[in-house]
Design an enzyme around this catalytic site. Sequence first.
Site, PDB file in Angstrom:
ATOM      1  N   ASP A   1      10.735  33.986  -8.255  1.00 17.23           N
ATOM      2  CA  ASP A   1      10.081  32.697  -7.993  1.00 17.23           C
ATOM      3  C   ASP A   1       9.014  32.939  -6.924  1.00 17.23           C
ATOM      4  O   ASP A   1       8.759  34.089  -6.514  1.00 17.23           O
ATOM      5  CB  ASP A   1      11.101  31.642  -7.552  1.00 17.23           C
ATOM      6  CG  ASP A   1      11.698  31.951  -6.195  1.00 17.23           C
ATOM      7  OD1 ASP A   1      11.546  33.100  -5.726  1.00 17.23           O
ATOM      8  OD2 ASP A   1      12.308  31.050  -5.589  1.00 17.23           O
TER       9      ASP A   1
ATOM     10  N   CYS B   1      10.696  35.300   5.513  1.00 21.28           N
ATOM     11  CA  CYS B   1       9.391  35.741   4.994  1.00 21.28           C
ATOM     12  C   CYS B   1       8.673  34.542   4.380  1.00 21.28           C
ATOM     13  O   CYS B   1       8.360  34.516   3.204  1.00 21.28           O
ATOM     14  CB  CYS B   1       9.575  36.863   3.967  1.00 21.28           C
ATOM     15  SG  CYS B   1       8.011  37.691   3.593  1.00 21.28           S
TER      16      CYS B   1
ATOM     17  N   TRP C   1      26.763  24.793  -3.712  1.00 20.97           N
ATOM     18  CA  TRP C   1      26.738  25.447  -5.031  1.00 20.97           C
ATOM     19  C   TRP C   1      26.988  26.955  -4.924  1.00 20.97           C
ATOM     20  O   TRP C   1      27.006  27.648  -5.934  1.00 20.97           O
ATOM     21  CB  TRP C   1      25.386  25.212  -5.714  1.00 20.97           C
ATOM     22  CG  TRP C   1      24.198  25.520  -4.861  1.00 20.97           C
ATOM     23  CD1 TRP C   1      23.616  26.731  -4.683  1.00 20.97           C
ATOM     24  CD2 TRP C   1      23.449  24.596  -4.077  1.00 20.97           C
ATOM     25  NE1 TRP C   1      22.555  26.628  -3.831  1.00 20.97           N
ATOM     26  CE2 TRP C   1      22.422  25.310  -3.438  1.00 20.97           C
ATOM     27  CE3 TRP C   1      23.549  23.215  -3.847  1.00 20.97           C
ATOM     28  CZ2 TRP C   1      21.505  24.709  -2.580  1.00 20.97           C
ATOM     29  CZ3 TRP C   1      22.633  22.614  -3.000  1.00 20.97           C
ATOM     30  CH2 TRP C   1      21.621  23.367  -2.382  1.00 20.97           C
ATOM     31  N   ARG C   2      27.170  27.468  -3.716  1.00 20.25           N
ATOM     32  CA  ARG C   2      27.352  28.907  -3.575  1.00 20.25           C
ATOM     33  C   ARG C   2      28.827  29.285  -3.686  1.00 20.25           C
ATOM     34  O   ARG C   2      29.677  28.684  -3.032  1.00 20.25           O
ATOM     35  CB  ARG C   2      26.822  29.372  -2.219  1.00 20.25           C
ATOM     36  CG  ARG C   2      25.319  29.556  -2.243  1.00 20.25           C
ATOM     37  CD  ARG C   2      24.803  30.192  -0.991  1.00 20.25           C
ATOM     38  NE  ARG C   2      23.396  30.518  -1.167  1.00 20.25           N
ATOM     39  CZ  ARG C   2      22.549  30.722  -0.176  1.00 20.25           C
ATOM     40  NH1 ARG C   2      22.960  30.647   1.077  1.00 20.25           N
ATOM     41  NH2 ARG C   2      21.307  31.016  -0.425  1.00 20.25           N
TER      42      ARG C   2
ATOM     43  N   GLU D   1      19.847  25.064  -9.437  1.00 22.42           N
ATOM     44  CA  GLU D   1      18.556  25.714  -9.701  1.00 22.42           C
ATOM     45  C   GLU D   1      17.512  24.709 -10.169  1.00 22.42           C
ATOM     46  O   GLU D   1      16.359  24.772  -9.758  1.00 22.42           O
ATOM     47  CB  GLU D   1      18.722  26.841 -10.728  1.00 22.42           C
ATOM     48  CG  GLU D   1      19.340  28.097 -10.156  1.00 22.42           C
ATOM     49  CD  GLU D   1      18.532  28.694  -9.010  1.00 22.42           C
ATOM     50  OE1 GLU D   1      17.298  28.610  -9.040  1.00 22.42           O
ATOM     51  OE2 GLU D   1      19.138  29.214  -8.060  1.00 22.42           O
TER      52      GLU D   1
ATOM     53  N   CYS E   1       8.647  38.235  11.142  1.00 21.89           N
ATOM     54  CA  CYS E   1       9.016  39.639  10.892  1.00 21.89           C
ATOM     55  C   CYS E   1      10.025  40.163  11.915  1.00 21.89           C
ATOM     56  O   CYS E   1      10.795  41.086  11.607  1.00 21.89           O
ATOM     57  CB  CYS E   1       7.763  40.509  10.894  1.00 21.89           C
ATOM     58  SG  CYS E   1       6.549  40.013   9.667  1.00 21.89           S
TER      59      CYS E   1
ATOM     60  N   TYR F   1      12.014  32.222 -14.762  1.00 15.84           N
ATOM     61  CA  TYR F   1      12.671  32.337 -13.454  1.00 15.84           C
ATOM     62  C   TYR F   1      14.064  31.716 -13.467  1.00 15.84           C
ATOM     63  O   TYR F   1      15.054  32.356 -13.084  1.00 15.84           O
ATOM     64  CB  TYR F   1      11.827  31.701 -12.338  1.00 15.84           C
ATOM     65  CG  TYR F   1      12.687  31.462 -11.123  1.00 15.84           C
ATOM     66  CD1 TYR F   1      13.080  32.540 -10.335  1.00 15.84           C
ATOM     67  CD2 TYR F   1      13.197  30.207 -10.821  1.00 15.84           C
ATOM     68  CE1 TYR F   1      13.949  32.373  -9.275  1.00 15.84           C
ATOM     69  CE2 TYR F   1      14.062  30.024  -9.757  1.00 15.84           C
ATOM     70  CZ  TYR F   1      14.434  31.106  -8.989  1.00 15.84           C
ATOM     71  OH  TYR F   1      15.302  30.933  -7.952  1.00 15.84           O
TER      72      TYR F   1
ATOM     73  N   THR G   1      11.876  21.360  -4.642  1.00 14.32           N
ATOM     74  CA  THR G   1      12.521  20.496  -3.641  1.00 14.32           C
ATOM     75  C   THR G   1      13.269  21.341  -2.610  1.00 14.32           C
ATOM     76  O   THR G   1      13.899  22.338  -2.960  1.00 14.32           O
ATOM     77  CB  THR G   1      13.505  19.521  -4.343  1.00 14.32           C
ATOM     78  OG1 THR G   1      12.815  18.870  -5.415  1.00 14.32           O
ATOM     79  CG2 THR G   1      14.015  18.464  -3.378  1.00 14.32           C
TER      80      THR G   1
HETATM   81  S1  SF4 Z   1       8.630  42.351   7.561  1.00 15.77           S
HETATM   82 FE1  SF4 Z   1       7.651  40.381   7.626  1.00 15.77          FE
HETATM   83  S2  SF4 Z   1       6.224  40.364   5.923  1.00 15.77           S
HETATM   84 FE2  SF4 Z   1       7.643  42.064   5.585  1.00 15.77          FE
HETATM   85  S3  SF4 Z   1       9.225  41.237   4.257  1.00 15.77           S
HETATM   86 FE3  SF4 Z   1       9.918  41.000   6.373  1.00 15.77          FE
HETATM   87  S4  SF4 Z   1       9.241  38.927   7.016  1.00 15.77           S
HETATM   88 FE4  SF4 Z   1       8.149  39.491   5.146  1.00 15.77          FE
END
Ligand code: SF4
Length: 366
Positions: free
Chosen positions: A143, A195, A26-27, A45, A201, A125, A51
Site C-alpha cells: 500500500d 517512516c 482486529w489483530r 482492511e 529515522c 493490495y 481512514t
Molecule cells: S531510516 Fe528513516 S527513511 Fe529509512 S526506513 Fe527508517 S524511517 Fe524510513
Amino acid sequence: MPWPASPELLTPLAPWFERVRRDLPWRAADLEAPHPDPYAVLVSELMLQQTQVATVVPYFTRWLDEFPDPRALANAEDDAVHKAWEGLGYYRRARFLKATATSVAAEGWPADLAGLAKLPGLGPYTAAAVGAIAFQWPTPALDGNAFRVLARLLLIDGDPKDRAADLRFWLAPALGALGPSRLTQALMELGATVCRPSPACERCPLAGHCAAKLAGRTGEIPPVAKRAKSTSSALWLVAFEAEGHVLLHAPTPKGLLAGLWRWPTFLATVHLPQATAQNPQPTRAWPGWTQVYTHRREALSPLHIVLADRFTPAAGLRWVARGELQGLPLGKRDQRLRDLLDRPGQGPLEAPDPAALIKACAAPSV
Ligand code: SF4
C-alpha cells in the site's frame, strides 16, 4: 545496483514490531498461525483504506457487534449496512464488504490470492493483505505506506508504484523468513508510525541500512504525487418540511454518495430578499461551511423551508417521516443539516425563492 536480499534488510522489523505493536481489536495475538477470524481481517482492511486507525477502532467494534460474521452481513438490509458505516466516508467500501460477505457466506473463502482478488472491492493490495494476515500466505501487500518505506530503504527514484512487480518479487523471501502476517503488519506499522512522509529515522529499526537515510535523501523519496485538480461549487442544501415529513433523495446504486439518503441541493445562483408578503414560507438558515471531497469542494448554505402541504415530488425524491430521519444512512454533509434542524437558526439575509426550489423538486404537472 541489485538490491540486497530482503530477509537481510528486513529482519530487524520482526523484534521491533513485537515490542511496539499497538493492541488493535482486529489483530490476533499469534502471528505464526492463520487468523482465527478472517472476516475480522477483511473488515479491518476495508475500513482502513483511506481512514485513520483511531477513527476505525470504534466503527470496527460496533460493526462486529452488529454483523458478527459474513452470513449476518449478507442478510442485513442495505440501509442498516450504510447506517453502520455512517461517518466513515467512501461508502463504496460498505457495499463491497456486503457483496464479499455474500460471496463468502455462499461459497466459503477462496483458496488462493487469485480467488481473493476476484472478490468485490479487493484490489491487489487488500487481497494480498488479507491473504498474508488472515491465511499466512506469502502474498506481498504493497500500500502507500509500504511503497514509501521500501522506496526509501532501497533508494528508488521516481514513483515506486512503477516498480511494484519488482518489489513484490523482492519481498517474497522475507515474507517466508519472517512470517507473512508478522512482516506485513510490521511494514504497515512502520509506515504508519515512523517512516511517515516526514520520517522519524531516529526511532527506525532499519536506519542502519536505509539507503535514502545514508544518502541524506529521505525528504525527496518518494516524490510527492501531483494532486488532481478539484472543482468547486456553491450550493443551497435544503430541508423542505411539510406535514411532519422531510424531502430527501432516495439512495441510488452508483455515484459518490451511492447508498445514502441526501437532501436536495441547488446551485446558489438564485438570490431573492428574505420572506416578504409575496414570499411567506418560514425559512431558517445557519452559517454555511465547505465540504471537501477528494476532487470536489462544495460551499454549502443550509436552509430549512417549512411548507403547509406536501407537493408531489419528482422522480428519485421522497417524503420521509421526520421521526425516521435518525435511522437513515446519510453522508457527513447531510448529517450536518439533519443535526442543524434541532437547533435554532436565523432568517437568511438572502435566500433563494422557495417557489423556484419547489418547482425544481416537484413532479412535472400533467
Ligand atoms: S531510516 Fe528513516 S527513511 Fe529509512 S526506513 Fe527508517 S524511517 Fe524510513
